[in-house]
Scaffold this motif. Structure first.
Motif, PDB file in Angstrom:
ATOM      1  N   LEU A  59      -0.018  35.978 -23.406  1.00  0.00           N
ATOM      2  CA  LEU A  59      -0.033  37.452 -23.427  1.00  0.00           C
ATOM      3  C   LEU A  59       0.040  37.954 -24.855  1.00  0.00           C
ATOM      4  N   ASP A  60      -0.591  39.117 -25.082  1.00  0.00           N
ATOM      5  CA  ASP A  60      -0.451  39.751 -26.389  1.00  0.00           C
ATOM      6  C   ASP A  60       0.658  40.800 -26.316  1.00  0.00           C
ATOM      7  N   VAL A  61       0.998  41.385 -27.454  1.00  0.00           N
ATOM      8  CA  VAL A  61       2.119  42.323 -27.506  1.00  0.00           C
ATOM      9  C   VAL A  61       1.871  43.600 -26.715  1.00  0.00           C
ATOM     10  N   ASP A  62       0.607  43.911 -26.419  1.00  0.00           N
ATOM     11  CA  ASP A  62       0.283  45.086 -25.609  1.00  0.00           C
ATOM     12  C   ASP A  62       0.219  44.780 -24.115  1.00  0.00           C
ATOM     13  N   GLY A  63       0.487  43.521 -23.727  1.00  0.00           N
ATOM     14  CA  GLY A  63       0.524  43.158 -22.312  1.00  0.00           C
ATOM     15  C   GLY A  63      -0.777  42.674 -21.724  1.00  0.00           C
ATOM     16  N   ARG A  64      -1.794  42.427 -22.555  1.00  0.00           N
ATOM     17  CA  ARG A  64      -3.038  41.849 -22.038  1.00  0.00           C
ATOM     18  C   ARG A  64      -2.833  40.349 -21.808  1.00  0.00           C
ATOM     19  N   LEU A  65      -3.333  39.900 -20.654  1.00  0.00           N
ATOM     20  CA  LEU A  65      -3.309  38.471 -20.323  1.00  0.00           C
ATOM     21  C   LEU A  65      -4.590  37.817 -20.827  1.00  0.00           C
ATOM     22  N   TYR A  66      -4.455  36.649 -21.431  1.00  0.00           N
ATOM     23  CA  TYR A  66      -5.583  35.819 -21.843  1.00  0.00           C
ATOM     24  C   TYR A  66      -5.483  34.575 -20.976  1.00  0.00           C
ATOM     25  N   VAL A  67      -6.462  34.374 -20.087  1.00  0.00           N
ATOM     26  CA  VAL A  67      -6.372  33.349 -19.055  1.00  0.00           C
ATOM     27  C   VAL A  67      -7.527  32.358 -19.200  1.00  0.00           C
ATOM     28  N   ALA A  68      -7.210  31.097 -19.422  1.00  0.00           N
ATOM     29  CA  ALA A  68      -8.219  30.041 -19.474  1.00  0.00           C
ATOM     30  C   ALA A  68      -8.837  29.895 -18.086  1.00  0.00           C
ATOM     31  N   GLN A  69     -10.151  29.999 -17.998  1.00  0.00           N
ATOM     32  CA  GLN A  69     -10.840  29.905 -16.708  1.00  0.00           C
ATOM     33  C   GLN A  69     -11.487  28.531 -16.605  1.00  0.00           C
ATOM     34  N   TYR A  70     -10.788  27.587 -15.978  1.00  0.00           N
ATOM     35  CA  TYR A  70     -11.300  26.228 -15.821  1.00  0.00           C
ATOM     36  C   TYR A  70     -12.584  26.265 -14.993  1.00  0.00           C
ATOM     37  N   GLY A  71     -13.616  25.623 -15.503  1.00  0.00           N
ATOM     38  CA  GLY A  71     -14.907  25.620 -14.832  1.00  0.00           C
ATOM     39  C   GLY A  71     -15.730  26.866 -15.094  1.00  0.00           C
ATOM     40  N   GLY A  72     -15.177  27.833 -15.809  1.00  0.00           N
ATOM     41  CA  GLY A  72     -15.867  29.094 -16.056  1.00  0.00           C
ATOM     42  C   GLY A  72     -16.335  29.292 -17.480  1.00  0.00           C
ATOM     43  N   GLY A  73     -15.942  28.399 -18.389  1.00  0.00           N
ATOM     44  CA  GLY A  73     -16.410  28.481 -19.764  1.00  0.00           C
ATOM     45  C   GLY A  73     -15.971  29.701 -20.532  1.00  0.00           C
ATOM     46  N   CYS A  74     -14.766  30.219 -20.218  1.00  0.00           N
ATOM     47  CA  CYS A  74     -14.306  31.408 -20.931  1.00  0.00           C
ATOM     48  C   CYS A  74     -12.797  31.545 -20.832  1.00  0.00           C
ATOM     49  N   VAL A  75     -12.295  32.465 -21.626  1.00  0.00           N
ATOM     50  CA  VAL A  75     -10.931  32.963 -21.479  1.00  0.00           C
ATOM     51  C   VAL A  75     -11.079  34.389 -20.967  1.00  0.00           C
ATOM     52  N   ASN A  76     -10.576  34.636 -19.775  1.00  0.00           N
ATOM     53  CA  ASN A  76     -10.595  35.992 -19.225  1.00  0.00           C
ATOM     54  C   ASN A  76      -9.525  36.813 -19.924  1.00  0.00           C
ATOM     55  N   VAL A  77      -9.843  38.062 -20.190  1.00  0.00           N
ATOM     56  CA  VAL A  77      -8.885  38.991 -20.780  1.00  0.00           C
ATOM     57  C   VAL A  77      -8.639  40.078 -19.736  1.00  0.00           C
ATOM     58  N   ILE A  78      -7.362  40.270 -19.402  1.00  0.00           N
ATOM     59  CA  ILE A  78      -6.995  41.177 -18.323  1.00  0.00           C
ATOM     60  C   ILE A  78      -6.034  42.230 -18.868  1.00  0.00           C
ATOM     61  N   VAL A  88     -16.502  30.319 -24.349  1.00  0.00           N
ATOM     62  CA  VAL A  88     -16.121  29.059 -24.990  1.00  0.00           C
ATOM     63  C   VAL A  88     -17.260  28.063 -24.781  1.00  0.00           C
ATOM     64  N   PRO A  89     -17.620  27.267 -25.814  1.00  0.00           N
ATOM     65  CA  PRO A  89     -18.692  26.272 -25.655  1.00  0.00           C
ATOM     66  C   PRO A  89     -18.224  25.057 -24.848  1.00  0.00           C
ATOM     67  N   GLY A  90     -18.223  25.168 -23.591  1.00  0.00           N
ATOM     68  CA  GLY A  90     -17.768  24.131 -22.666  1.00  0.00           C
ATOM     69  C   GLY A  90     -17.193  24.835 -21.455  1.00  0.00           C
ATOM     70  N   ARG A  91     -17.336  24.256 -20.289  1.00  0.00           N
ATOM     71  CA  ARG A  91     -16.940  24.944 -19.053  1.00  0.00           C
ATOM     72  C   ARG A  91     -15.465  24.788 -18.695  1.00  0.00           C
ATOM     73  N   ASN A  92     -14.837  23.707 -19.150  1.00  0.00           N
ATOM     74  CA  ASN A  92     -13.504  23.384 -18.643  1.00  0.00           C
ATOM     75  C   ASN A  92     -12.393  23.785 -19.609  1.00  0.00           C
ATOM     76  N   VAL A  93     -12.180  25.079 -19.675  1.00  0.00           N
ATOM     77  CA  VAL A  93     -11.159  25.666 -20.543  1.00  0.00           C
ATOM     78  C   VAL A  93      -9.803  25.484 -19.844  1.00  0.00           C
ATOM     79  N   THR A  94      -8.840  24.905 -20.572  1.00  0.00           N
ATOM     80  CA  THR A  94      -7.564  24.569 -19.938  1.00  0.00           C
ATOM     81  C   THR A  94      -6.379  25.411 -20.376  1.00  0.00           C
ATOM     82  N   ASN A  95      -6.393  25.910 -21.613  1.00  0.00           N
ATOM     83  CA  ASN A  95      -5.233  26.674 -22.047  1.00  0.00           C
ATOM     84  C   ASN A  95      -5.569  27.503 -23.280  1.00  0.00           C
ATOM     85  N   CYS A  96      -4.657  28.389 -23.626  1.00  0.00           N
ATOM     86  CA  CYS A  96      -4.785  29.197 -24.835  1.00  0.00           C
ATOM     87  C   CYS A  96      -3.393  29.592 -25.284  1.00  0.00           C
TER      88      CYS A  96
END
Length: 173
Positions: free
Chosen positions: A100-119, A131-139
């Motif tokens: 999470l950032d200081v403003d409360g946005r979630l950054y979520v590794a999307q395994y199999g989705g090739g990205c970090v979702n920002v919520i 992200v260059p690769g589909r299996n993002v595991t953490n941030c």
């Protein structure tokens, strides 16, 4: 599987052992500094990443099997509210680690989705970070100003980093 500490040293963690979409037996717990263990939830299909809202009003849990983020409201007296579906995600296998950032946005590794979702704090999906690769595991946030998001991805066996506008929450201790 994943964990986060609150400012008073309470450890929130997920336990996906033996769980899957077909066998939802995973659990979600918190461990107090005095050694007391409390089960917050059970019957989860691979509970995964965990994060705390900056103001301490909620704890978030990635549930990989159904591809969603759960929220548990935290009251000032420490009472944990029931499970709520905060965000239903699309694509990939499901959410993994998060920060999470200081403003409360979630950054979520999307395994199999090739990205970090920002919520956003209200649950709105913002522009994802590809992200260059589909299996993002953490941030996690790093760097002296906590504005470098470090991302792990296993398909390419690499770490990636991206600068973000808002700093991440500092880690406990």
């Amino acid at each position: 599987n994943d964990l986060v500490f609150d400012p008073s040293g309470v450890l929130y963690f997920s336990d996906p052992w033996g769980s899957s979409r077909e066998n939802p037996v995973g659990g979600f717990y918190r461990l107090f500094p005095d050694g007391r263990l409390e089960q917050l939830d059970t019957g989860l299909a691979f509970p995964n990443g965990v994060g705390l809202a900056p103001d301490g009003s909620a704890v978030y849990l990635a549930e990989t099997g159904p591809n969603r983020i759960l929220r548990y409201r935290l009251s000032p007296d420490g009472t944990v509210g029931p499970r709520e579906v905060f965000v239903q995600l699309d694509g990939g296998v499901g959410p993994d680690g998060m920060a999470l950032d200081v403003d409360g946005r979630l950054y979520v590794a999307q395994y199999g989705g090739g990205c970090v979702n920002v919520i956003a704090p209200d649950g709105a999906l913002l522009d994802p970070i590809p992200v260059p690769g589909r299996n993002v595991t953490n941030c996690a946030f790093g760097g002296p100003d906590r504005r470098t998001l470090v991302i792990t991805e296993v398909e390419t066996a690499a770490l990636y980093r991206v600068r973000v506008r808002v700093p991440g929450l500092p880690l406990f201790g």
